[in-house]
Design an enzyme around this catalytic site. Structure first.
Site, short mmCIF file in Angstrom:
data_model
loop_
_atom_site.label_atom_id
_atom_site.label_comp_id
_atom_site.label_asym_id
_atom_site.label_seq_id
_atom_site.Cartn_x
_atom_site.Cartn_y
_atom_site.Cartn_z
N ALA A 1 -45.14 101.53 68.44
CA ALA A 1 -44.71 100.54 67.45
C ALA A 1 -44.71 99.18 68.11
O ALA A 1 -44.25 99.04 69.25
CB ALA A 1 -43.30 100.88 66.93
N GLU A 2 -45.21 98.18 67.38
CA GLU A 2 -45.30 96.86 68.01
C GLU A 2 -43.93 96.23 68.24
O GLU A 2 -43.81 95.14 68.80
CB GLU A 2 -46.21 95.92 67.22
CG GLU A 2 -45.72 95.54 65.85
CD GLU A 2 -46.39 96.36 64.76
OE1 GLU A 2 -46.61 95.84 63.67
OE2 GLU A 2 -46.71 97.54 65.01
#
Length: 226
Positions: free
Chosen positions: A48-49
């Site tokens: 996940a960024e």
């Protein structure tokens, strides 16, 4: 197809494209649902960024940490054993360095050239463009998981009119109606939803709901139903 099943139908089919050993980023909305449908015999590392590498399943309310550990949709998430939380520079270094095998994103609009927009509708308030622009240029494969139309109007068009998230970056589009591959010649229809009817009826309906012209795959087949 019953509207309440559409999003899961798209997510289930999209999840089949994610292979054993992949590092995968799932975007907001339908893409996040893909994690529910990973095949049991594959090992996928979710990225996940927000800085998670090794995102786990949704936790119970008793164990959730909604302030610090969330998925792309802002819902509570967990971290698998061996997973880590990294700083923003390291996180985007993973993306820009080509270490993400696939990203799955939603789209407001996509076109026959592999362009798409998912962050801005002119005149509407926005929260920001997020990390999608980095992902589509850093990930090895870009898949759009999206509803085929909006208010009866095609979302898959000849050429995007909305501000672009990525230019010539999309590899595949999965909707409740079809699976489309982006090729140098245009959009190739490779699978159709059998609930639309027989092959010819389905192709007619899909083309009617798609502004961009479609190329029929010689191996055109029905999408798998749950």
């Amino acid at each position: 197809m019953d509207k309440k099943y559409i999003k899961d139908f798209i997510a289930r089919r999209t999840a089949q494209e994610l292979k054993d050993g992949y590092v995968v980023n799932l975007g907001i909305g339908i893409p996040t649902r893909c994690a529910r449908f990973f095949p049991k015999d594959v090992d996928i590392t979710l990225h996940a960024e927000l800085g998670l590498v090794g995102q786990g399943p949704a936790p119970s309310p008793e164990t959730a940490d909604p302030l610090h550990i969330v998925d792309a949709s802002g819902s509570p998430a967990s971290i698998i054993p061996g997973g880590v939380i990294v700083d923003s520079a390291t996180n985007f270094g993973l993306i820009r360095g080509g270490h993400v095998d696939a990203c799955v994103l939603g789209a407001l609009e996509a076109d026959a050239e592999g362009n798409f927009g998912n962050w801005l509708i002119p005149g509407k308030k926005i929260t920001g463009m997020g990390g999608a622009m980095d992902l589509v240029n850093g990930a090895k494969t870009v898949i759009l998981a999206m509803i085929h139309t909006q208010g009866g109007k095609p979302k898959i068009v000849k050429r995007c009119t909305l501000p672009l998230t990525g230019y010539h970056v999309v590899d595949m589009i999965v909707t409740e109606m079809a699976v489309l591959l982006v090729t140098p010649e245009g959009l190739m229809l490779t699978e159709y939803n059998p609930e639309l009817g027989d092959r010819d009826t389905a192709v007619t309906d899909i083309q009617a709901a798609t502004e961009a012209p479609l190329i029929l795959s010689p191996d055109l087949k029905p999408m798998p139903l749950p």
